[in-house]
Design an enzyme around this catalytic site. Sequence first.
Site, PDB file in Angstrom:
ATOM      1  N   ARG A   1       1.373  -0.269  11.025  1.00 47.65           N
ATOM      2  CA  ARG A   1       2.345   0.599  10.008  1.00 47.65           C
ATOM      3  C   ARG A   1       1.678   1.247   9.160  1.00 47.65           C
ATOM      4  O   ARG A   1       0.618   1.372   8.863  1.00 47.65           O
ATOM      5  CB  ARG A   1       3.419  -0.325   9.524  1.00 47.65           C
ATOM      6  CG  ARG A   1       4.154  -1.079  10.431  1.00 47.65           C
ATOM      7  CD  ARG A   1       5.289  -2.044   9.757  1.00 47.65           C
ATOM      8  NE  ARG A   1       5.734  -3.202  10.596  1.00 47.65           N
ATOM      9  CZ  ARG A   1       6.629  -3.918  10.314  1.00 47.65           C
ATOM     10  NH1 ARG A   1       6.843  -4.320   9.042  1.00 47.65           N
ATOM     11  NH2 ARG A   1       7.413  -4.416  11.083  1.00 47.65           N
TER      12      ARG A   1
ATOM     13  N   SER B   1       1.353   1.205   5.785  1.00 51.17           N
ATOM     14  CA  SER B   1       0.550   0.478   4.902  1.00 51.17           C
ATOM     15  C   SER B   1      -0.667   0.510   5.449  1.00 51.17           C
ATOM     16  O   SER B   1      -1.922   0.540   4.773  1.00 51.17           O
ATOM     17  CB  SER B   1       1.163  -0.441   4.495  1.00 51.17           C
ATOM     18  OG  SER B   1       1.618  -1.402   5.550  1.00 51.17           O
TER      19      SER B   1
ATOM     20  N   ASP C   1      10.504  -3.584  -5.869  1.00 53.09           N
ATOM     21  CA  ASP C   1      11.249  -4.589  -6.351  1.00 53.09           C
ATOM     22  C   ASP C   1      11.858  -5.340  -5.662  1.00 53.09           C
ATOM     23  O   ASP C   1      11.749  -6.670  -6.077  1.00 53.09           O
ATOM     24  CB  ASP C   1      12.241  -3.955  -7.488  1.00 53.09           C
ATOM     25  CG  ASP C   1      11.451  -3.408  -8.776  1.00 53.09           C
ATOM     26  OD1 ASP C   1      10.375  -3.499  -8.885  1.00 53.09           O
ATOM     27  OD2 ASP C   1      12.152  -2.564  -9.452  1.00 53.09           O
TER      28      ASP C   1
ATOM     29  N   CYS D   1       0.797  -0.908  -0.112  1.00 52.86           N
ATOM     30  CA  CYS D   1      -0.054  -0.142  -0.030  1.00 52.86           C
ATOM     31  C   CYS D   1       0.865   1.218   0.052  1.00 52.86           C
ATOM     32  O   CYS D   1       0.627   1.982   0.907  1.00 52.86           O
ATOM     33  CB  CYS D   1      -0.946  -0.033   1.195  1.00 52.86           C
ATOM     34  SG  CYS D   1      -2.215   1.220   0.805  1.00 52.86           S
TER      35      CYS D   1
ATOM     36  N   HIS E   1       5.385  -3.629 -12.725  1.00 47.28           N
ATOM     37  CA  HIS E   1       6.931  -3.498 -13.322  1.00 47.28           C
ATOM     38  C   HIS E   1       7.336  -4.920 -13.202  1.00 47.28           C
ATOM     39  O   HIS E   1       7.098  -5.616 -12.226  1.00 47.28           O
ATOM     40  CB  HIS E   1       7.812  -2.688 -12.353  1.00 47.28           C
ATOM     41  CG  HIS E   1       9.231  -2.618 -12.849  1.00 47.28           C
ATOM     42  ND1 HIS E   1       9.586  -2.491 -14.151  1.00 47.28           N
ATOM     43  CD2 HIS E   1      10.477  -2.693 -12.026  1.00 47.28           C
ATOM     44  CE1 HIS E   1      10.798  -2.239 -14.380  1.00 47.28           C
ATOM     45  NE2 HIS E   1      11.434  -2.219 -13.236  1.00 47.28           N
TER      46      HIS E   1
ATOM     47  N   GLU F   1       9.334   6.425 -22.173  1.00 45.44           N
ATOM     48  CA  GLU F   1      10.401   6.159 -21.169  1.00 45.44           C
ATOM     49  C   GLU F   1      11.508   7.181 -21.295  1.00 45.44           C
ATOM     50  O   GLU F   1      12.486   7.176 -20.438  1.00 45.44           O
ATOM     51  CB  GLU F   1      10.855   4.737 -21.368  1.00 45.44           C
ATOM     52  CG  GLU F   1      10.030   3.585 -21.321  1.00 45.44           C
ATOM     53  CD  GLU F   1       9.324   3.357 -19.803  1.00 45.44           C
ATOM     54  OE1 GLU F   1       9.897   3.965 -18.897  1.00 45.44           O
ATOM     55  OE2 GLU F   1       8.414   2.521 -19.681  1.00 45.44           O
TER      56      GLU F   1
END
Length: 491
Positions: free
Chosen positions: A76, A78, A108, A45, A132, A389
């Site tokens: 926390r 999130s 990631d 989140c 991604h 990009e």
Amino acid sequence: MANYFNTLNLRQQLAQLGKCRFMARDEFADGAGYLKGKKVVIVGCGAQGLNQGLNMRDSGLDVSYALRKEAIAEKRASWRKATENGFQVGTYEELIPQADLVVNLTPDKQHSDVVRAVQPLMKDGAALGYSHGFNIVEVGEQIRKDITVVMVAPKCPGTEVREEYKRGFGVPTLIAVHPENDPKGEGMAIAKAWAAATGGHRAGVLESSFVAEVKSDLMGEQTILCGMLQAGSLLCFDKLVEEGTDPAYAEKLIQFGWETITEALKQGGITLMMDRLSNPAKLRAYALSEQLKTIMAPLFQKHMDDIISGEFSSGMMADWANDDKKLLTWREETGKTAFENAPQYEGKISEQEYFDKGVLMIAMVKAGVELAFETMVAAGIIEESAYYESLHELPLIANTIARKRLYEMNVVISDTAEYGNYLFANAAVPLLKEFMTKLQPGDLGKAVEGTAVDNAQLRDVNDAIRSHEIEKVGQKLRGYMTDMKRIAVAG
């Protein structure tokens, strides 16, 4: 696990790198319908996680958030963000087994741990989503064969995804289906519905591949989007101060200059950005940009080569395993630079002043955008992907610098982008040192004097600017984004 891209043969690599199709609006006639009545569970989140979830819920989807037990127990950030926005929140064990689509929107470096935790809990035939594809392409994550794997990648920070949706618009988006994981042939239907639920279909959607998204995304963020802005900020500030400019004024000219300059880029490409200059200044900016391209082309090519080969990813993942030692060192060094610590300038700088006194900055933008685009296309990436990009995202990143200098940019972008940014900037700054000693009066901090120009030279420069391939593809793609809002307000 092996780097997925490196397991493909050359023909497969080229096919996936070159996958890019601009989708017609009527392909989204069903909107988010394919996911209506199904359960979407988002893991993570943060900026993308929260804002995509808000858009999906407003589009009529059933959205909840799966968080780690510790995040819930300790309440926390999130957990607070999800609950304060009225979402159902639960542990992986509570929510994942019922999910039709699990969307992994964690950073990631957390993807492998997250995917290994959720895979055993996912029901047969469910779908796994990414924004991604690093985990699939570079890490080579193996996903259960009954699971459909899709990607919806908004070409914007998460906050912009939400703001554009609230305006009734959206942000340009790439979608893809992992060819190794589409057992029921429904991957594209899921990806289209998810993209529509975020509003992306209103701004333009490219059907791409996981490979093309990852390789182009890494190249853009390392070079023009972040690395060039960081290197340019440090070099230009030091040059201005060295020549006697008030450090506070120099800092403001650069901090807000990138944003103001790239607002013109956003609205009308390199052509409009260059047209904001006087004719003599335009000729000088063009000449400087050509010099910069000659100097920096090998550096851009090295970054592309290392991204294609997997060398970049393996180096960064080694730093992950070493507790981010390089990343944290580079972050600390950036925080100690003179630019980051300069006093604030309380005076006003007019919009045109940023152009008139920022000829070198404009040349850096032009050179960086064109080099990134050219290098990606030469590697097999289709022009539309290369445009998004390089040129398209640049105003969004420049806007983060306008908020809190390089610190804000590096906080907002991913750790992957930040690591690549430092790699590029740390090489670009010494590479351009000699170039910076040869600047002329009027290149930076002062306006170009005089009005006389050679008509034939001006004609040829205008033709060269407007005939570059990025200007041609940009004009087409910007036609789908006529509702774009103005980001920059000159300071």
